[in-house]
Write a protein that holds these residues in place. Structure first.
Motif, PDB file in Angstrom:
ATOM      1  N   LEU B  99      51.610   4.112  83.768  1.00 10.72           N
ATOM      2  CA  LEU B  99      51.641   3.759  82.344  1.00 10.72           C
ATOM      3  C   LEU B  99      50.239   3.815  81.747  1.00 10.72           C
ATOM      4  CD1 LEU B  99      53.156   2.702  79.873  1.00 10.72           C
ATOM      5  CD2 LEU B  99      52.884   0.391  80.761  1.00 10.72           C
ATOM      6  N   GLY B 100      49.273   3.253  82.481  1.00 11.11           N
ATOM      7  CA  GLY B 100      47.893   3.251  82.001  1.00 11.11           C
ATOM      8  C   GLY B 100      47.363   4.661  81.807  1.00 11.11           C
ATOM      9  N   LEU B 101      47.572   5.512  82.816  1.00  8.96           N
ATOM     10  CA  LEU B 101      47.097   6.895  82.710  1.00  8.96           C
ATOM     11  C   LEU B 101      47.778   7.602  81.542  1.00  8.96           C
ATOM     12  CD1 LEU B 101      46.966   8.015  86.462  1.00  8.96           C
ATOM     13  CD2 LEU B 101      45.050   7.513  84.958  1.00  8.96           C
ATOM     14  N   ALA B 102      49.076   7.372  81.372  1.00 10.05           N
ATOM     15  CA  ALA B 102      49.799   8.028  80.280  1.00 10.05           C
ATOM     16  C   ALA B 102      49.217   7.601  78.935  1.00 10.05           C
ATOM     17  CB  ALA B 102      51.285   7.691  80.352  1.00 10.05           C
ATOM     18  N   LEU B 103      48.930   6.289  78.796  1.00  9.10           N
ATOM     19  CA  LEU B 103      48.385   5.801  77.519  1.00  9.10           C
ATOM     20  C   LEU B 103      47.031   6.444  77.239  1.00  9.10           C
ATOM     21  CD1 LEU B 103      49.337   2.015  77.692  1.00  9.10           C
ATOM     22  CD2 LEU B 103      50.219   3.706  76.076  1.00  9.10           C
ATOM     23  N   VAL B 104      46.178   6.550  78.269  1.00  7.11           N
ATOM     24  CA  VAL B 104      44.856   7.136  78.052  1.00  7.11           C
ATOM     25  C   VAL B 104      44.972   8.630  77.752  1.00  7.11           C
ATOM     26  CG1 VAL B 104      42.562   7.486  79.017  1.00  7.11           C
ATOM     27  CG2 VAL B 104      43.803   5.413  79.555  1.00  7.11           C
ATOM     28  N   VAL B 105      45.789   9.337  78.566  1.00  5.47           N
ATOM     29  CA  VAL B 105      45.929  10.779  78.350  1.00  5.47           C
ATOM     30  C   VAL B 105      46.510  11.063  76.961  1.00  5.47           C
ATOM     31  CG1 VAL B 105      47.156  12.852  79.117  1.00  5.47           C
ATOM     32  CG2 VAL B 105      46.139  11.349  80.799  1.00  5.47           C
ATOM     33  N   ASN B 106      47.399  10.190  76.518  1.00  2.00           N
ATOM     34  CA  ASN B 106      48.076  10.409  75.241  1.00  2.00           C
ATOM     35  C   ASN B 106      47.178  10.108  74.037  1.00  2.00           C
ATOM     36  OD1 ASN B 106      50.573  11.111  73.905  1.00  2.00           O
ATOM     37  ND2 ASN B 106      50.597   8.998  73.186  1.00  2.00           N
ATOM     38  N   SER B 107      46.073   9.405  74.291  1.00  2.00           N
ATOM     39  CA  SER B 107      45.214   8.996  73.174  1.00  2.00           C
ATOM     40  C   SER B 107      44.777  10.212  72.363  1.00  2.00           C
ATOM     41  CB  SER B 107      44.004   8.256  73.738  1.00  2.00           C
ATOM     42  OG  SER B 107      42.910   8.423  72.882  1.00  2.00           O
ATOM     43  N   LYS B 113      43.601  17.093  77.478  1.00  2.66           N
ATOM     44  CA  LYS B 113      44.852  16.480  77.891  1.00  2.66           C
ATOM     45  C   LYS B 113      45.548  17.276  79.000  1.00  2.66           C
ATOM     46  CE  LYS B 113      46.765  14.455  74.231  1.00  2.66           C
ATOM     47  NZ  LYS B 113      47.607  14.242  73.055  1.00  2.66           N
ATOM     48  N   THR B 114      45.653  18.604  78.790  1.00  2.00           N
ATOM     49  CA  THR B 114      46.395  19.447  79.737  1.00  2.00           C
ATOM     50  C   THR B 114      45.757  19.405  81.119  1.00  2.00           C
ATOM     51  OG1 THR B 114      46.491  20.889  77.832  1.00  2.00           O
ATOM     52  CG2 THR B 114      47.604  21.636  79.821  1.00  2.00           C
ATOM     53  N   PHE B 115      44.415  19.460  81.136  1.00  2.00           N
ATOM     54  CA  PHE B 115      43.730  19.448  82.426  1.00  2.00           C
ATOM     55  C   PHE B 115      43.984  18.135  83.160  1.00  2.00           C
ATOM     56  CE2 PHE B 115      40.138  17.840  84.833  1.00  2.00           C
ATOM     57  CZ  PHE B 115      40.102  18.770  85.856  1.00  2.00           C
ATOM     58  N   PHE B 116      43.791  17.016  82.473  1.00  2.00           N
ATOM     59  CA  PHE B 116      43.943  15.727  83.149  1.00  2.00           C
ATOM     60  C   PHE B 116      45.383  15.495  83.589  1.00  2.00           C
ATOM     61  CE2 PHE B 116      40.008  14.829  80.733  1.00  2.00           C
ATOM     62  CZ  PHE B 116      39.208  14.564  81.830  1.00  2.00           C
ATOM     63  N   ARG B 117      46.304  15.909  82.727  1.00  2.00           N
ATOM     64  CA  ARG B 117      47.704  15.762  83.089  1.00  2.00           C
ATOM     65  C   ARG B 117      47.994  16.530  84.384  1.00  2.00           C
ATOM     66  NH1 ARG B 117      52.057  18.198  79.091  1.00  2.00           N
ATOM     67  NH2 ARG B 117      51.328  20.068  80.154  1.00  2.00           N
ATOM     68  N   ALA B 118      47.471  17.767  84.469  1.00  2.00           N
ATOM     69  CA  ALA B 118      47.688  18.586  85.664  1.00  2.00           C
ATOM     70  C   ALA B 118      47.037  17.939  86.883  1.00  2.00           C
ATOM     71  CB  ALA B 118      47.128  19.985  85.445  1.00  2.00           C
ATOM     72  N   ALA B 119      45.818  17.415  86.710  1.00  2.00           N
ATOM     73  CA  ALA B 119      45.098  16.816  87.835  1.00  2.00           C
ATOM     74  C   ALA B 119      45.857  15.620  88.398  1.00  2.00           C
ATOM     75  CB  ALA B 119      43.702  16.390  87.388  1.00  2.00           C
ATOM     76  N   PHE B 120      46.401  14.792  87.510  1.00  2.00           N
ATOM     77  CA  PHE B 120      47.118  13.601  87.982  1.00  2.00           C
ATOM     78  C   PHE B 120      48.471  13.961  88.583  1.00  2.00           C
ATOM     79  CE2 PHE B 120      44.850  11.321  84.272  1.00  2.00           C
ATOM     80  CZ  PHE B 120      43.681  11.281  85.009  1.00  2.00           C
ATOM     81  N   PHE B 121      49.046  15.046  88.108  1.00  2.00           N
ATOM     82  CA  PHE B 121      50.400  15.398  88.528  1.00  2.00           C
ATOM     83  C   PHE B 121      50.407  16.202  89.829  1.00  2.00           C
ATOM     84  CE2 PHE B 121      54.277  18.207  87.518  1.00  2.00           C
ATOM     85  CZ  PHE B 121      55.136  17.323  88.132  1.00  2.00           C
ATOM     86  N   PHE B 122      49.333  16.961  90.065  1.00  2.00           N
ATOM     87  CA  PHE B 122      49.326  17.884  91.208  1.00  2.00           C
ATOM     88  C   PHE B 122      49.715  17.242  92.552  1.00  2.00           C
ATOM     89  CE2 PHE B 122      47.076  20.313  94.570  1.00  2.00           C
ATOM     90  CZ  PHE B 122      47.883  21.428  94.534  1.00  2.00           C
ATOM     91  N   PRO B 123      49.149  16.053  92.910  1.00  2.00           N
ATOM     92  CA  PRO B 123      49.523  15.489  94.212  1.00  2.00           C
ATOM     93  C   PRO B 123      51.029  15.311  94.392  1.00  2.00           C
ATOM     94  CG  PRO B 123      47.647  14.319  93.327  1.00  2.00           C
ATOM     95  CD  PRO B 123      48.109  15.251  92.238  1.00  2.00           C
ATOM     96  N   SER B 124      51.767  15.043  93.316  1.00  2.00           N
ATOM     97  CA  SER B 124      53.205  14.785  93.510  1.00  2.00           C
ATOM     98  C   SER B 124      54.010  16.026  93.843  1.00  2.00           C
ATOM     99  CB  SER B 124      53.841  14.088  92.305  1.00  2.00           C
ATOM    100  OG  SER B 124      53.009  14.054  91.216  1.00  2.00           O
ATOM    101  N   VAL B 125      53.471  17.229  93.607  1.00  2.00           N
ATOM    102  CA  VAL B 125      54.287  18.406  93.928  1.00  2.00           C
ATOM    103  C   VAL B 125      53.980  18.962  95.315  1.00  2.00           C
ATOM    104  CG1 VAL B 125      54.474  19.017  91.501  1.00  2.00           C
ATOM    105  CG2 VAL B 125      52.739  20.123  92.900  1.00  2.00           C
ATOM    106  N   THR B 126      52.940  18.471  95.955  1.00  2.00           N
ATOM    107  CA  THR B 126      52.570  19.050  97.246  1.00  2.00           C
ATOM    108  C   THR B 126      53.364  18.411  98.385  1.00  2.00           C
ATOM    109  OG1 THR B 126      50.793  17.484  97.397  1.00  2.00           O
ATOM    110  CG2 THR B 126      50.239  19.628  96.532  1.00  2.00           C
ATOM    111  N   SER B 127      53.301  19.040  99.542  1.00  2.00           N
ATOM    112  CA  SER B 127      54.089  18.605 100.697  1.00  2.00           C
ATOM    113  C   SER B 127      53.626  17.241 101.211  1.00  2.00           C
ATOM    114  CB  SER B 127      53.958  19.652 101.796  1.00  2.00           C
ATOM    115  OG  SER B 127      53.951  19.066 103.067  1.00  2.00           O
TER     116      SER B 127
END
Lengths: 284, 341
Positions: B99-107, B113-127
């Motif tokens: 929630l905190g990251l979403a609020l900051v990224v959404n500011s 925005k796109t870069f940070f969103r990708a950076a935070f999301f990347f770990p969840s798609v890996t094995s």
């Protein structure tokens, strides 16, 4: 009034600064482990152990990758993973969109009940199915085969749900035109509806590829012979087993890099669809 | 004779769903029914579980988990304890972080925005297996994390060999108890075959590395879900509240958060369901060690069946785990219900 505004301006600058600080800090936390992983896979074993934080491999060596390919079963695991992942992805995209289309558009008896069953299946935690899947594979004589790796997960309730939602969102008019032209249900689906479903199909392809490429537990309950190990299974064995002496971190991390690359490439190219996939999963 | 249009649509409908019904029926529904049978037998994996020679034991496999003093109950209760602490810490932390990251990224003031969103999301798609290997390296006793801690003058623990419970350590640190010789009234008894002292261990140091890993990998997905919901918050609503003189916190508390409630609900539900099923990381990183402090019901169910050939016990554990998950989601729903409805 002026002081209020100046105060407000200063606060905006401060909060922008804090905002960037938080973002950059967490970006480092989320990305740096991958940097360390990549660099350590090009380090010598002694160097990887001595300076694990250093993002630069000096000396830069590719021994780990030579070893991964020559002295482990990596080529076999990669091949198996490719076969299994491609088969599952193709199967899911076709079967899930057929079922999703029928549930969204075709009026047949029992449609509502069937959709209820799909939702119920979505709610069953995967862990509960480990042993049951093994039982049924044994009973059917499929245990320890490619069939066992592929068939049980070649359709999934989540994908059916995504496709149903999608087909409900596109206008009926095009299909009706095709029907008036005398096209049968299959023709309408295959040459009119599916081509319109491109965005949803790409999303489904990507989440199917990603989830089957990364799948570990299903391999554990479906096969036992090393000839049928997929990459996650092989990697898990590689990590727990002792290969000669030492920690072998560059080797293990290099193997992990190879397991990460396909999904990472997909992620960079199709990030939009990954995001969509995560949010469609949320709509369940 | 030609069929009516309606009959043809009926047949087409069933033909279109047939493959999925067949797969889900054969590999989801049927297995669950078979497993229900196996959970009331003593089947050892040899031959078919439906032969008359397989001993029927009734509810024994279930009572062994709850009512019979023995190793099975001890292991099961230890795994439940471990997972309780795991759920209790991972779910709130990952939700707040997301929630905190979403609020900051959404500011609206920040760029990239796109870069940070990708950076935070990347770990969840890996094995999960590959990530576990990376964390084994990072948390090795002379690894990256301990190097970093040493930089601040802290000597890091031997993460994966450390079975000490965090709650024990905390209680010891504030001087309430001495962790080396705990008070007798805590060690002498307790529910379900574990002493109160054992129940109060908290997650072990080793378990906390797995918790960190999971928080790290799943926050990104949940952040995306919050982000999608935040983009649905009407700008006019925020501006109206700004004009009304609402400060940042008030706006968050009374305007933004209520709009996020459905997403919050979903994130908590998904979090609870997945944290009770933690398996891959345990399988790769710790296999339940050290001192069984990373044992979880999902992993225990697997080892009971495939290492000890106690298929009855293994399936019984997985059904109990199913019940726990259902129970937890119901309680969560009840706690977050609309009170003013």
């Amino acid at each position: 009034m002026a002081t209020v505004r100046a105060n407000h301006g200063a606060r905006t600058v401060a909060s922008t600064f804090v905002g960037y600080f938080i973002l950059i800090f967490f970006a480092l936390v989320f990305i740096y482990p991958f940097v360390i992983q990549l660099s350590a896979s090009f380090k010598t074993e002694a160097n990887a152990a001595a300076s694990p934080l250093n993002p630069i491999a000096d000396p830069f060596v590719t021994d780990a990758y030579h070893k991964v390919f020559l002295s482990t079963d990596m080529p076999l695991w990669l091949g198996n993973s490719l076969i299994v992942t491609i088969a599952i992805t193709l199967g899911r995209v076709l079967l899930d969109s057929m079922a999703g289309y029928a549930l969204a558009r075709l009026r047949f008896k029992g449609r509502k009940a069937l959709f209820g069953a799909v939702i119920a299946i979505l709610a069953v935690p995967g862990v509960v199915l480990f042993i049951p899947k093994f039982l049924v594979l044994k009973q059917f004589g499929m245990y320890d085969s490619y069939t066992a790796l592929i068939l049980p997960i070649i359709a999934d309730a989540g994908g059916v749900f995504i496709m149903k939602q999608f087909f409900e969102s596109i206008p009926r008019s095009v299909e009706e035109a095709a029907k008036i032209d005398g096209a049968g249900t299959w023709r309408t689906f295959w040459s009119v509806v599916l081509p319109m479903g491109r965005p949803a199909l790409i999303t489904l392809t990507i989440i199917s590829f990603q989830s089957s490429w990364n799948e570990l537990p299903h391999s554990l309950v479906a096969v036992q012979s090393p000839d049928l190990y997929t990459l996650p299974r092989g990697l898990a064995v590689l990590v727990s087993g002792s290969l000669g002496s030492g920690n072998q971190y560059p080797l293990k991390l290099g193997a992990a890099v190879l397991a990460t690359i396909p999904v990472a490439v997909l992620f960079v190219v199709f990030q939009r669809y990954f995001v969509r996939g995560a949010n469609e999963g949320a709509d369940k | 004779m030609r069929l009516s249009a309606k009959a043809r649509e009926n047949i087409a409908g069933w033909l279109f769903v047939a493959p999925v019904i067949l797969i889900l029926g054969l590999f989801m529904l049927l297995p669950i029914l078979m497993a229900m049978w196996v959970s009331v037998t003593d089947w050892n994996g040899q031959g078919s579980p439906f032969k008359s020679s397989v001993p029927f034991v009734g509810m024994d496999n279930y009572t062994k988990l709850f009512a019979e003093d023995g190793l099975t109950r001890q292991d099961f209760m230890t795994s439940v304890r471990n997972n309780l602490y795991y759920v209790g810490l991972v779910v709130p932390i990952q939700t707040i972080l997301a929630l905190g990251l979403a609020l900051v990224v959404n500011s609206r003031m920040l760029k990239g925005k796109t870069f940070f969103r990708a950076a935070f999301f990347f770990p969840s798609v890996t094995s999960s297996v590959a990530i576990s290997v990376v964390f084994l390296f990072i948390f090795a006793s002379s690894g990256a994390v301990n190097n970093l801690l040493a930089f601040f003058g802290i000597q890091g623990p031997q993460w994966f060999a450390d079975a000490r419970g965090l709650l024990h350590l905390a209680l010891d640190a504030v001087g309430l108890v001495n962790a080396d010789s705990p008070p007798a009234f805590l060690t002498s008894g307790g529910p379900f075959g574990l002493s109160w002292w054992e129940w109060l261990a908290g997650p072990s140091v080793a378990m906390s590395t797995i918790m960190l890993l999971v928080i790290w990998t799943t926050s990104g997905t949940f952040m995306l879900m919050f982000l999608a919901a935040l983009q649905d918050v009407p700008v006019t609503l925020e501006e109206a509240s700004m004009l009304d003189g609402a400060g940042r916190w008030k706006r968050l508390r009374f305007v933004t958060l209520p709009m996020l409630k459905p997403t919050l609900f979903l994130v908590l539900t998904m979090g609870i369901i997945s944290t009770w099923q933690v398996f891959d990381q345990v399988y790769v990183m710790s296999q339940g060690a050290p001192g069984k402090t990373t044992l979880t019901p999902a992993y225990l169910s697997y080892t009971q069946a495939f290492d000890s050939f106690e298929y009855g016990t293994g399936t019984a554990i997985s059904f109990v785990l199913f019940a726990i998950i259902v129970l937890f989601t119901i309680v969560q729903r009840w706690l977050l219900r609309e009170r003013n409805a």
